[in-house]
Design a protein around this motif. Structure first.
Motif, PDB file in Angstrom:
ATOM      1  N   GLY A   1      -2.664   8.181  -0.515  1.00 12.87           N
ATOM      2  CA  GLY A   1      -4.004   7.669  -0.825  1.00 12.87           C
ATOM      3  C   GLY A   1      -4.166   6.203  -0.534  1.00 12.87           C
ATOM      4  N   ASP A   2      -5.204   5.635  -1.119  1.00  9.71           N
ATOM      5  CA  ASP A   2      -5.523   4.229  -0.852  1.00  9.71           C
ATOM      6  C   ASP A   2      -5.130   3.322  -2.008  1.00  9.71           C
ATOM      7  N   ARG A   3      -4.134   3.717  -2.764  1.00 10.56           N
ATOM      8  CA  ARG A   3      -3.667   2.907  -3.895  1.00 10.56           C
ATOM      9  C   ARG A   3      -2.631   1.903  -3.449  1.00 10.56           C
ATOM     10  N   HIS A   4      -2.403   0.950  -4.316  1.00 10.50           N
ATOM     11  CA  HIS A   4      -1.414  -0.090  -4.077  1.00 10.50           C
ATOM     12  C   HIS A   4      -0.485  -0.167  -5.280  1.00 10.50           C
TER      13      HIS A   4
ATOM     14  N   ASP B   1      -7.121  -2.743  -4.609  1.00  6.73           N
ATOM     15  CA  ASP B   1      -7.742  -1.431  -4.815  1.00  6.73           C
ATOM     16  C   ASP B   1      -9.272  -1.489  -4.731  1.00  6.73           C
TER      17      ASP B   1
ATOM     18  N   SER C   1       0.874  -1.171   0.000  1.00  6.96           N
ATOM     19  CA  SER C   1       0.000   0.000   0.000  1.00  6.96           C
ATOM     20  C   SER C   1       0.914   1.224   0.000  1.00  6.96           C
TER      21      SER C   1
END
Length: 117
Positions: free
Chosen positions: A32-35, A88, A28
């Motif tokens: 943000g919440d991206r990988h 995601d 991660s």
């Protein structure tokens, strides 16, 4: 303190005090919440939507935050795609995307070709 891998400093699985990232691992990101999946030499694969199609995109210099439990089955492109999509929160797989693109392609061909009776 963990050292981020670069071309000059690649973290190795052989280092006993190293926590990664290692090539092929899903992480991660702090932004943000991206990988992303680490490719080595400071490059990462992320899942991007370009022209309404999902694809893997190589981006340099991302900052990993934590390694989630769901890792890619292998380093193959399709496995990376599936792992990133799941991480995601997308409900897609590479094999489903291929079938969608194939169907769209056949639709375009049928529209361009005159109907035969």
């Amino acid at each position: 303190m963990s050292v981020l891998p670069t071309a000059e400093n690649t973290v190795s699985a052989d280092s006993p005090d190293s926590t990664g990232p290692y090539v092929g691992e899903l992480w991660s990101l702090t932004a943000g919440d991206r990988h992303a999946i680490f490719l080595g030499d400071g490059l990462w694969n992320v899942l991007s939507c370009i022209n309404d199609e999902y694809t893997l995109e190589q981006i340099p210099g991302l900052v990993p935050e934590a390694k989630p439990p769901g890792q890619p089955a292998s380093f193959y492109w399709a496995d990376q795609f599936d792992a990133l999509a799941a991480a995601d929160g997308l409900r897609i797989t590479w094999s489903e995307e291929i079938l969608t693109y194939q169907a769209q392609g056949w639709d375009k061909i049928r529209k361009l070709r005159p109907a035969t009776v």
